[in-house]
Design an enzyme around this catalytic site. Structure first.
Site, PDB file in Angstrom:
ATOM      1  N   LEU A   1      61.946  59.621  29.802  1.00 21.43           N
ATOM      2  CA  LEU A   1      62.530  58.940  28.644  1.00 21.43           C
ATOM      3  C   LEU A   1      63.775  59.649  28.124  1.00 21.43           C
ATOM      4  O   LEU A   1      63.842  60.875  28.091  1.00 21.43           O
ATOM      5  CB  LEU A   1      61.507  58.869  27.507  1.00 21.43           C
ATOM      6  CG  LEU A   1      60.215  58.098  27.804  1.00 21.43           C
ATOM      7  CD1 LEU A   1      59.385  57.978  26.538  1.00 21.43           C
ATOM      8  CD2 LEU A   1      60.493  56.726  28.396  1.00 21.43           C
ATOM      9  N   HIS A   2      64.750  58.838  27.745  1.00 22.71           N
ATOM     10  CA  HIS A   2      65.951  59.346  27.076  1.00 22.71           C
ATOM     11  C   HIS A   2      66.232  58.438  25.886  1.00 22.71           C
ATOM     12  O   HIS A   2      65.467  57.485  25.613  1.00 22.71           O
ATOM     13  CB  HIS A   2      67.137  59.418  28.052  1.00 22.71           C
ATOM     14  CG  HIS A   2      67.394  58.145  28.796  1.00 22.71           C
ATOM     15  ND1 HIS A   2      67.773  56.982  28.165  1.00 22.71           N
ATOM     16  CD2 HIS A   2      67.287  57.834  30.112  1.00 22.71           C
ATOM     17  CE1 HIS A   2      67.933  56.026  29.057  1.00 22.71           C
ATOM     18  NE2 HIS A   2      67.626  56.498  30.257  1.00 22.71           N
TER      19      HIS A   2
ATOM     20  N   HIS B   1      65.792  54.636  26.210  1.00 29.85           N
ATOM     21  CA  HIS B   1      64.421  54.116  26.087  1.00 29.85           C
ATOM     22  C   HIS B   1      63.974  54.127  24.626  1.00 29.85           C
ATOM     23  O   HIS B   1      63.336  53.187  24.148  1.00 29.85           O
ATOM     24  CB  HIS B   1      63.437  54.989  26.877  1.00 29.85           C
ATOM     25  CG  HIS B   1      63.673  55.040  28.347  1.00 29.85           C
ATOM     26  ND1 HIS B   1      64.190  56.144  28.985  1.00 29.85           N
ATOM     27  CD2 HIS B   1      63.448  54.124  29.316  1.00 29.85           C
ATOM     28  CE1 HIS B   1      64.280  55.905  30.274  1.00 29.85           C
ATOM     29  NE2 HIS B   1      63.844  54.690  30.511  1.00 29.85           N
TER      30      HIS B   1
ATOM     31  N   GLN C   1      60.395  49.376  44.182  1.00 34.59           N
ATOM     32  CA  GLN C   1      61.812  49.135  43.875  1.00 34.59           C
ATOM     33  C   GLN C   1      62.732  50.235  44.388  1.00 34.59           C
ATOM     34  O   GLN C   1      63.922  50.219  44.092  1.00 34.59           O
ATOM     35  CB  GLN C   1      62.004  48.864  42.384  1.00 34.59           C
ATOM     36  CG  GLN C   1      61.756  50.041  41.467  1.00 34.59           C
ATOM     37  CD  GLN C   1      61.821  49.628  39.993  1.00 34.59           C
ATOM     38  OE1 GLN C   1      60.906  49.005  39.473  1.00 34.59           O
ATOM     39  NE2 GLN C   1      62.912  49.949  39.317  1.00 34.59           N
TER      40      GLN C   1
ATOM     41  N   VAL D   1      72.910  52.515  25.562  1.00 32.99           N
ATOM     42  CA  VAL D   1      73.144  53.697  24.719  1.00 32.99           C
ATOM     43  C   VAL D   1      73.980  54.684  25.528  1.00 32.99           C
ATOM     44  O   VAL D   1      73.720  54.906  26.721  1.00 32.99           O
ATOM     45  CB  VAL D   1      71.811  54.337  24.278  1.00 32.99           C
ATOM     46  CG1 VAL D   1      72.061  55.594  23.450  1.00 32.99           C
ATOM     47  CG2 VAL D   1      70.992  53.334  23.482  1.00 32.99           C
TER      48      VAL D   1
ATOM     49  N   MET E   1      59.885  53.555  33.509  1.00 28.29           N
ATOM     50  CA  MET E   1      59.441  54.423  34.599  1.00 28.29           C
ATOM     51  C   MET E   1      59.394  55.873  34.099  1.00 28.29           C
ATOM     52  O   MET E   1      59.454  56.812  34.878  1.00 28.29           O
ATOM     53  CB  MET E   1      60.374  54.295  35.810  1.00 28.29           C
ATOM     54  CG  MET E   1      60.396  52.874  36.373  1.00 28.29           C
ATOM     55  SD  MET E   1      60.873  52.773  38.104  1.00 28.29           S
ATOM     56  CE  MET E   1      62.494  53.471  38.070  1.00 28.29           C
TER      57      MET E   1
ATOM     58  N   ASP F   1      71.060  48.052  32.799  1.00 23.20           N
ATOM     59  CA  ASP F   1      70.714  47.502  34.115  1.00 23.20           C
ATOM     60  C   ASP F   1      70.944  45.996  34.052  1.00 23.20           C
ATOM     61  O   ASP F   1      70.002  45.202  33.953  1.00 23.20           O
ATOM     62  CB  ASP F   1      69.259  47.828  34.454  1.00 23.20           C
ATOM     63  CG  ASP F   1      69.051  49.323  34.631  1.00 23.20           C
ATOM     64  OD1 ASP F   1      69.652  49.906  35.533  1.00 23.20           O
ATOM     65  OD2 ASP F   1      68.319  49.914  33.820  1.00 23.20           O
TER      66      ASP F   1
ATOM     67  N   SER G   1      68.136  58.002  33.394  1.00 19.42           N
ATOM     68  CA  SER G   1      67.209  59.088  33.768  1.00 19.42           C
ATOM     69  C   SER G   1      67.812  59.911  34.903  1.00 19.42           C
ATOM     70  O   SER G   1      67.469  61.073  35.083  1.00 19.42           O
ATOM     71  CB  SER G   1      65.868  58.514  34.198  1.00 19.42           C
ATOM     72  OG  SER G   1      65.315  57.768  33.135  1.00 19.42           O
TER      73      SER G   1
HETATM   74  O1  PAF Z   1      64.278  49.729  34.206  1.00 21.45           O
HETATM   75  C1  PAF Z   1      63.226  50.287  34.602  1.00 21.45           C
HETATM   76  O2  PAF Z   1      62.855  51.360  34.152  1.00 21.45           O
HETATM   77  C2  PAF Z   1      62.395  49.616  35.678  1.00 21.45           C
HETATM   78  O3  PAF Z   1      63.188  48.963  36.604  1.00 21.45           O
HETATM   79  C3  PAF Z   1      61.290  48.674  35.130  1.00 21.45           C
HETATM   80  C4  PAF Z   1      61.881  47.509  34.346  1.00 21.45           C
HETATM   81  C5  PAF Z   1      60.366  49.482  34.216  1.00 21.45           C
HETATM   82  C6  PAF Z   1      60.477  48.102  36.280  1.00 21.45           C
HETATM   83  O4  PAF Z   1      59.894  49.099  37.043  1.00 21.45           O
END
Ligand code: PAF
Length: 277
Positions: free
Chosen positions: A28-29, A32, A56, A171, A25, A145, A181
């Site tokens: 970025l850190h 990612h 979500q 991380v 999404m 997650d 984020s």
């Molecule tokens: O972990 C995330 O950044 C989001 O939940 C994902 C997997 C990109 C789905 O939107």
């Protein structure tokens, strides 16, 4: 960067296999970047997606204020060697009349699902769409997650989707805070108190390594640590089986996932650790 399903499918068809996908999404850190580097090292082609998925986020959650900086993200994706960046608009993923959702049985009844009603249906729906559009050979997701990883692994298995889910370690900053984020929302003092999540998990993992197997006691170590911080409001501490399908009561027998969620100031944070006997 491509914005449409048609364009990403056309470009993906030209890429040599195996193709890795890192769904994000944005914002970025280093977490990612570690997924991107791993995928870059293991796949001949690397696709990343950047889509802040409205489905979500619950009402009252931070969809509107979620950190967005597409220019910076695009630069980081390019620097990490992404071959193709898919950054669709909302209507590309949810065209007018969109009416299909994917729900993984049980996910909404687990502690993270109960705290965020509809969240995992939103995640499962968008991930299914991304896997269908991009058709990667491998999809890289973070262990941070933990419930999301369990949900995606389950849906890939249940629907026999032809993709391997690759779980990548959380991380952390050197002081233990799991990268997220949402950490940018924390004030200096909130960030200090947020360390109680990882500290509690570490203390429980140390107790587990020393032989403590009582699920209640392990949960209490984490909750005691988080609740001692005045700015932290504990949401839950969960100790579940390795696939995070059921809460463990009594003795921990096999592999287990200890996870915690808390609000620190206005920011909701999650963290977890895997316990292996
Ligand atoms: O972990 C995330 O950044 C989001 O939940 C994902 C997997 C990109 C789905 O939107």
């Amino acid at each position: 960067m491509v914005r449409t399903v048609e364009a990403v499918r056309a470009e993906r068809a030209e890429l040599p296999a195996p193709v890795g996908l890192v769904p994000t999404m944005g914002a970025l850190h280093e977490g990612h970047l570690s997924l991107l580097r791993r995928a870059r090292g293991e796949c001949r082609s690397l696709i990343a997606s950047l889509f802040v998925n409205p489905a979500q986020f619950g009402p009252g959650e931070d969809f509107a204020s979620y950190p967005r900086d597409e220019e910076r993200d695009a630069r980081l994706f390019a620097e990490t060697g992404v071959d193709l960046l898919f950054a669709p608009g909302i209507e590309e993923i949810y065209p007018p009349g969109h009416a299909t959702t994917v729900t993984v049985g049980g996910a909404e009844e687990r502690p993270e699902g109960l705290s965020r009603p509809g969240h995992f249906t939103g995640v499962a729906t968008v991930v299914t769409a991304l896997l269908s559009i991009v058709a990667p050979d491998r999809a890289y997701l973070g262990e941070k997650d933990a419930q999301q990883l369990a949900v995606v692994s389950r849906l890939v298995r249940d629907l026999a989707l032809p993709v391997e889910v690759v779980a990548c370690p959380t991380v952390r900053d050197p002081d233990g805070l799991a990268l997220s984020s949402r950490n940018v929302y924390l004030s200096r003092e909130e960030r200090r108190q947020a360390l109680s999540l990882s500290a509690g998990l570490r203390a429980a993992a140390a107790a587990f390594a020393a032989g403590v197997r009582d699920a209640g006691e392990l949960r209490r170590i984490v909750s005691g640590c988080v609740s001692s911080q005045p700015l932290a409001v504990l949401d839950y501490v969960s100790l579940a089986d390795g696939e995070m399908r059921e809460e463990i009561e009594g003795e921990v027998q096999g592999e287990a996932v200890l996870s915690v969620a808390a609000r620190v100031g206005g920011t909701r944070l999650i963290d977890n650790v895997r316990l292996r006997p």
